[in-house]
Write an enzyme that holds these catalytic residues in place. Structure first.
Site, mmCIF file in Angstrom:
data_model
loop_
_atom_site.group_PDB
_atom_site.id
_atom_site.type_symbol
_atom_site.label_atom_id
_atom_site.label_comp_id
_atom_site.label_asym_id
_atom_site.label_seq_id
_atom_site.Cartn_x
_atom_site.Cartn_y
_atom_site.Cartn_z
ATOM 1 N N ARG A 75 -5.759 4.003 -8.059
ATOM 2 C CA ARG A 75 -7.212 4.020 -7.969
ATOM 3 C C ARG A 75 -7.792 2.612 -7.861
ATOM 4 O O ARG A 75 -8.813 2.304 -8.458
ATOM 5 C CB ARG A 75 -7.815 4.716 -9.186
ATOM 6 C CG ARG A 75 -7.428 6.176 -9.372
ATOM 7 C CD ARG A 75 -8.005 7.048 -8.284
ATOM 8 N NE ARG A 75 -8.006 8.465 -8.639
ATOM 9 C CZ ARG A 75 -8.243 9.449 -7.784
ATOM 10 N NH1 ARG A 75 -8.474 9.160 -6.520
ATOM 11 N NH2 ARG A 75 -8.244 10.694 -8.171
ATOM 12 N N LYS A 115 -17.240 17.857 -0.975
ATOM 13 C CA LYS A 115 -15.809 17.685 -1.246
ATOM 14 C C LYS A 115 -15.594 16.245 -1.669
ATOM 15 O O LYS A 115 -16.269 15.327 -1.186
ATOM 16 C CB LYS A 115 -14.963 18.022 -0.011
ATOM 17 C CG LYS A 115 -15.151 17.073 1.158
ATOM 18 C CD LYS A 115 -14.301 17.472 2.349
ATOM 19 C CE LYS A 115 -14.479 16.475 3.504
ATOM 20 N NZ LYS A 115 -13.785 16.877 4.722
ATOM 21 N N ASP A 166 0.860 -1.170 0.000
ATOM 22 C CA ASP A 166 0.000 0.000 0.000
ATOM 23 C C ASP A 166 0.909 1.237 0.000
ATOM 24 O O ASP A 166 2.103 1.139 0.288
ATOM 25 C CB ASP A 166 -0.884 -0.038 1.251
ATOM 26 C CG ASP A 166 -1.761 1.188 1.379
ATOM 27 O OD1 ASP A 166 -2.297 1.639 0.353
ATOM 28 O OD2 ASP A 166 -1.915 1.692 2.498
ATOM 29 N N ASP A 179 -1.421 -0.927 5.994
ATOM 30 C CA ASP A 179 -1.694 -0.426 7.343
ATOM 31 C C ASP A 179 -3.162 -0.178 7.622
ATOM 32 O O ASP A 179 -3.528 0.142 8.753
ATOM 33 C CB ASP A 179 -0.936 0.888 7.573
ATOM 34 C CG ASP A 179 -1.572 2.051 6.823
ATOM 35 O OD1 ASP A 179 -1.947 1.854 5.646
ATOM 36 O OD2 ASP A 179 -1.690 3.133 7.408
ATOM 37 N N THR A 237 -2.404 1.276 -4.765
ATOM 38 C CA THR A 237 -2.893 2.413 -3.988
ATOM 39 C C THR A 237 -4.215 2.919 -4.546
ATOM 40 O O THR A 237 -4.516 2.762 -5.735
ATOM 41 C CB THR A 237 -1.853 3.556 -3.985
ATOM 42 O OG1 THR A 237 -2.392 4.670 -3.287
ATOM 43 C CG2 THR A 237 -1.497 3.990 -5.402
#
Length: 1196
Positions: A792, A560, A392, A818, A674
């Site tokens: 993505r 947002k 990650d 994590d 990621t």
């Protein structure tokens, strides 16, 4: 405890009536008692034994024990098998009992917690285990929630309460829950006693973030959601008291529904051992058949003539039946080729390796007081065989400590500081940060360097004010004011906390919230907004909105979210502003910053009321509820006005570039998976040296259709092939490709192409690439690249990528992350590593190993992993060798004893050989051995490659060990046999008798295997010396004791041969025989190893030789030792964190002269065989690796 274990049929829906135990009991819901323990006093012995005998090895030895109890076929006493079997079963049972005792203790502690239950109109103290579905219970501040409750009322206004969910998801941030308005007034016990509402809801499930139900009360119905629930395991915080209705209890609670067992992982060595044990068993049967046939022939031809002296047993009526019984007798005698102690020893060694990881101070994070932890003991040696790492990004490679860095408002970018020439100032050149001392509520830890943004706020720029107003309203942060003006924010994500803190410092201070209001102090003036709706964030929407009514009565939606989502939902106007903001977003992403887009929309009162009514209907629990809500959210979040964008910095963790560079030198490929956007991920790739400017090309796959993705992958492969027309052996790539008949052949050709490539692929492209008809094309292209970055991606796609590599590549995979979104990836990989960081402990709980910083992965693999693999391989090789040497003597003796299944050794020696005489030395080697020091292991990453190629223990090495064991057994038997045929004692009497021969062979065996393990031990400690020489001393002590007069007087039927050992070992001939046997057995091994070291040394041999040379040089130049030590003893790049140092390592320019000399020497001796085996493994023995070749030195 019977209620705890009671099974219930699956439910379709749950019906719960408050204060009605009799009504609820007819549904037979589970009680609130939990049971994680497996046994009780009565069931422990039978259940544990049943579980242990599920293991094939234990069943096999039980079968042997039964055979030994049959007098007609047993030539060994039953205790030779039952003693080690009982020992193993006892050790395992004690371990299981200890584990279960602690589970019982934990269960009792939880079940006996006290709770206040409303019974017959009064609050009564009850144990948790006695709480029932439908009860109303009272919770007080800092108390754990006893069961899954529907929140009815609390001490806070509007039925509000605050909880901490650390036991559920590891997050310590406070979350808010609220009772529905109709029950929030039931704060009085008398009213609660009369409450008879009925809840109809979903059946028990493990979805922590979802709940769907309806409350029926007083002929009205009220929809329920997860916001109305308090889950077991949560703790009540900052709330004096609350009341809740028990909906799910005990095993039905979401906490217990999520406590499923992790998938059991096995190492490649485990799988190989299972195969080898089956082969050995087949070999054992073959030996038994040979000796049984020999027995039948001997009895028919010879034994029949001696019936007077050697009569057959009563049950034996023919030579054939005698051979049949002899077969089983030899199966018993020869079973020690696979002793039961092997499995115990393996577990002890693995346990020791796990403790070494736990105790490693160099993997301890002082900042967080977090040690490394081996959460499993079964995978240690596989840490030394990793070829692919899936990582990650956020919180793993980066710190996940978010800093508000830059922003774009109304087309202007803020955050950069310009020098006098108008250029961007570097961090070291910046002036003092913005002074927020005028704001008494500012966070003193916040830093920002662009004073123009503060000036815009103070000058009343409406766009800037609206920008920070949005940040102060559109979030789910909880505020805690411990004293006047001392604010503490509890955010569900570090990003959200950073944005709200930025608004706070720029005078838009979020002060407090209620279920219906948000209070913000704007430029020193308190303003309260009515909160009408929260459209929460999820991984599909990738955005969050709030709808508020401003003090003047206007309704506005603030939103947002990710730029890819929000930019599509803006009004088709202001193209210039959109283009400028997009340029700013690309600039921020190019700097590795995490970006969000901000927008707003004014809503008419009539439109909002109609939309809110639809939302109320859509919220009713029924099938398709989530889809209906998503459509309504989509409808209102359209035609918004762009306000600006934020950029948050997530800094790299310390030592990440150096770690990635060194792991790459160890031939480990690192893939980053990621959820961040492509530009951010690529920039982080360059920052951590995964991507470099020296790379031949970085391929970016962004296709939106299957055809586009396939075409982009095809072009990438063609470019790789075209850029390297010719390989090291002179054949062209096209010729290679033409000769490739399968996907694996093509992959090996691509992997051998010269040049360094990288692949970057987006989530929507990856979805197509992972389809069944394209996954091999994607894998071929990706595996040919040095680095792969997937952007993505969803948690499911992370697991699919790992599964793809596991499925088609014969390579060990490691996943490290994590957060909760990494759990599926961690569980899918061969080895899962959890980073204990900012996102809770879900990843740690699902992992096999955990620590706090990515840089520790280097030490985990190159030191602990490599050593564990080396030790386990040496242990297994020696173990099989010593047991074949021990057992095969019986086979040769069979040809000289009429195939009568007579043993060479006495039964006590057979019993003690594996559990006393030879167990501790091999354990010491398996736990403590090392070929080179830890510094050298990290300094020369190429030392890691033998584990990846599985060189140290495989079928070839196994057969070599077996051959050495058989060779040793031949000499062990025939040399003493030949000597004893004509030897005499000092007094002239014949030396040859059965007991003297047995003592001589046994003593020779113990000495030979002890010398052999001395040769195999590469790292001597006091423990090794004590165990090896101590075992020899114990052997002689027991030998003399068993032939002593004292034991004969106590057990005359068992120890009949008084003084035999003393008399035998007093003869010089015997000692000459033992010495000759030892020398002849050991000298070929010594000669072979000497020649191999001289003619074809391995890299570890070269490193050890260099160490010895350096040691001698330091001894000769004592006066210069202190001066030269730092340069020769420490690995520079292992501890340096300067910018660009990883690239310097890759170039080899920073290598010391001795290291370069070593590299060139190792290239001559080691590169060739490593690369040859790598080519064979890849399926293309003619392709040259880019790291090999005659003209390139080996990278170390």
């Amino acid at each position: 405890m019977e209620l705890c274990a009671k099974k219930h049929p699956p439910e379709e829906e749950r019906r719960v009536k408050a204060n009605a135990r009799e009504y609820n009991e007819k549904f037979q819901y589970a009680s609130n008692c939990i049971q994680t323990s497996k046994y009780n006093i009565i069931t422990f012995l039978p259940v544990n034994l049943f579980e242990q005998f599920q293991e094939v090895a234990n069943t096999y030895f039980l079968f042997l024990l039964i055979l030994q109890l049959i007098p007609q076929i047993s030539s060994l006493s039953w205790f030779t098998t039952i003693v080690p079997l009982v020992l193993v079963l006892t050790i395992t049972a004690v371990k299981d009992a200890t584990d279960d005792y602690f589970r019982h203790k934990s269960d009792n502690q939880v079940n006996n917690r006290q709770s206040q239950v409303l019974i017959n109109g009064t609050l009564q103290q009850e144990q948790w285990m006695n709480v029932r579905v439908g009860d109303i219970i009272k919770l007080e501040n800092n108390h754990f929630v006893a069961a899954d409750l529907l929140l009815l009322s609390s001490s806070e206004p509007h039925g509000l309460c605050y909880i901490e969910t650390a036991e559920l998801d590891g997050e310590t941030n406070m979350k808010v829950r609220q009772g529905i308005p109709v029950t929030s007034e039931l704060g009085d016990i008398s009213k609660l006693a009369q409450f008879d509402g009925e809840v109809i809801c979903e059946p028990p499930n493990n979805k922590l973030d979802k709940f769907s139900g309806t409350l029926y009360w007083k002929e009205n119905k009220y929809q329920l959601s997860n916001q109305n629930m308090l889950l077991r395991g949560c703790m009540l915080r900052n709330t004096e008291w609350c009341f809740g209705l028990v909906v799910f209890a005990g095993p039905d609670t979401k906490l217990m529904q999520n406590s499923g067992r992790t998938k059991f992982k096995r190492t490649s060595i485990d799988r190989l051992m299972n195969t080898l044990v089956l082969w050995i068993f087949g070999f054992l049967v073959c030996m038994g058949v040979i000796l049984a046939i020999g027995n039948a022939i001997w009895e028919h031809e010879v034994g029949a003539c001696f019936q007077i002296y050697l009569p057959w047993d009563v049950a034996v009526d023919s030579a054939f039946f005698s051979g049949f019984l002899s077969f089983w007798s030899y199966i018993i005698i020869l079973n020690t080729v696979v002793p039961i102690s092997l499995y115990v020893s393996v577990e002890v060694i693995r346990l020791g390796h796990s403790y070494f990881i736990n105790w490693d101070k160099k993997m301890f994070c002082a900042q967080r007081q977090t040690p490394a932890e081996a959460r499993t003991t079964t995978l240690n040696e596989e840490l030394g065989q990793v070829e692919y790492i899936f990582s990650d990004k956020t919180g793993t490679l980066t710190q996940n400590i978010m800093i508000f860095s830059k922003c774009s408002i109304d087309g202007r970018s803020y955050g950069d500081v310009l020098d006098v020439l108008g250029h961007k100032a570097e961090l070291g050149e910046r002036t003092e940060p913005v002074d927020f001392s005028f704001n008494p509520l500012a966070d003193p830890r916040f830093r920002f360097w662009d004073a123009s943004l503060l000036q815009a706020v103070q000058l009343g720029n409406p766009h800037v004010h609206e920008f920070f107003r949005l940040l102060s309203l559109c979030h789910t942060v909880m505020s805690e004011e411990r004293s006047e003006g001392e604010l503490y924010y509890k955010a569900q994500s570090p990003d959200e906390g950073a944005l709200v803190t930025a608004a706070r410092n720029f005078s838009f201070v979020f002060r407090s919230r209620t279920p219906k209001t948000i209070t913000v102090q704007e430029l020193g003036r308190a303003v309260t907004y009515q909160l009408l709706a929260i459209l929460d964030f999820n991984n599909v929407r990738k955005r969050m909105s709030v709808i508020v009514r401003r003090p003047e009565g206007r309704i506005r939606l603030y939103c947002k979210g990710a730029d890819t989502i929000l930019l599509e939902r803006l009004r088709p106007a202001h193209h210039e502003l959109l283009n400028v903001t997009t340029d700013h977003l690309n600039e921020y992403a190019g700097e590795g910053l995490r970006t969000l887009v901000l927008a707003y929309k004014d809503l008419e009162d009539g439109y909002y009321e109609e939309w809110a009514e639809q939302l109320l209907r859509a919220s009713t629990p029924s099938e398709g509820r989530e889809d209906r809500l998503a459509r309504l959210y989509e409808e209102v979040e359209r035609d918004m006005t762009l306000l600006g964008a934020t950029a948050i910095e997530d800094k790299l963790q310390q030592g990440v570039p150096e770690t990635i560079a060194i792991l790459t030198l160890a031939n480990i490929k690192i893939w980053v998976l990621t959820g961040d956007k492509q530009e951010t991920a690529v920039n982080i790739g360059y920052s951590c040296k995964m991507l470099t400017d020296d790379m031949t090309e970085v391929f970016i796959v962004t296709g939106h259709t299957v055809l586009e993705v396939r075409e982009e992958l095809r072009k990438a492969r063609e470019k790789m092939m075209d850029s390297s027309r010719s390989m090291g052996n002179g054949f062209s790539c096209q010729e290679k490709l033409a000769s490739s008949s399968s996907a694996s052949r093509l992959t090996s050709v691509l992997e051998a192409i010269a040049g360094e490539y990288a692949l970057v692929i987006n989530g929507h492209s990856l979805a197509h690439a992972l389809e069944a008809d394209m996954e091999l094309e994607f894998l071929e292209t990706a595996c040919a690249c040095k680095a792969v970055i997937c952007c993505r991606v969803t948690p499911l796609q992370k697991a699919q990528v790992v599964e793809l590599v596991k499925k088609h590549k014969k390579a060990v995979t490691l996943a490290i992350g994590d957060g909760a979104n990494d759990v599926s990836m961690i569980k899918t990989a061969h080895i899962g590593v959890g980073i204990s960081g900012q996102e809770g402990i879900q990843a740690v709980l699902a992992s096999d190993y955990s620590f706090s910083q990515f840089k520790f992965l280097q030490r985990l693999l190159l030191v602990h992993g490599r050593w564990s693999y080396l030790r386990m391989c040496k242990f297994l090789c020696y173990f099989f060798y010593k047991n074949f040497a021990f057992t095969m003597v019986h086979f040769w003796f069979g040809f000289f004893c009429g195939f009568s299944a007579q043993t060479v050794y006495d039964q006590y020696f057979i019993t003690l050989y594996n559990i006393v005489y030879t167990s501790l030395p091999v354990l010491a080697m398996g736990v403590f051995d090392q070929d080179v020091t830890e510094q050298r292991s990290m300094e020369y990453p190429k030392l890691y490659e033998p584990g990846q190629l599985n060189l140290l223990f495989n079928k070839r090495e196994f057969f070599i060990c077996i051959a050495q064991g058989i060779y040793t057994s031949v000499l062990m038997f025939f040399i003493p046999y030949g000597v004893f045929a004509d030897a005499t004692r000092d007094d002239g009497a014949q030396l040859a008798d059965y007991q003297s021969f047995a003592v001589t062979v046994a003593t020779s065996l113990v000495i030979v295997v002890s010398v052999q393990i001395g040769l195999d031990t590469g790292f001597w400690t006091a423990i090794n010396h004590f165990f090896i020489w101590g075992s020899l001393a114990v052997y002689f002590a027991i030998l003399f004791a068993m032939h002593s007069d004292g034991l004969f007087q106590m057990f005359p039927n068992q120890f009949r041969f008084v003084g035999n050992a003393q008399n035998t070992l007093a003869q010089p001939t015997v000692w000459l025989t033992i010495t000759l046997t030892t020398v002849v057995c050991i000298m070929p091994v010594v000669a072979f190893r000497f020649l191999k070291l001289d003619l074809k040394p391995e890299l570890s041999d070269t490193v050890r030789y260099t160490q010895l040379v350096r040691k001698k040089q330091r001894t000769q130049h004592r006066c210069m030792r202190r001066v030269g030590r730092s340069g020769s003893r420490r690995s520079g790049y292992a501890f340096s964190h300067q910018e660009g140092f990883g690239e310097l390592i890759m170039s080899g320019k920073n290598m010391r002269l001795s290291s370069l000399a070593l590299s060139s020497f190792a290239a001559r001796s080691s590169s060739s065989w490593i690369e040859t085996l790598r080519k064979k493994k890849g399926g293309d023995s003619t392709a040259s690796s880019p790291s090999g070749g005659a003209d390139k030195p080996l990278k170390v």
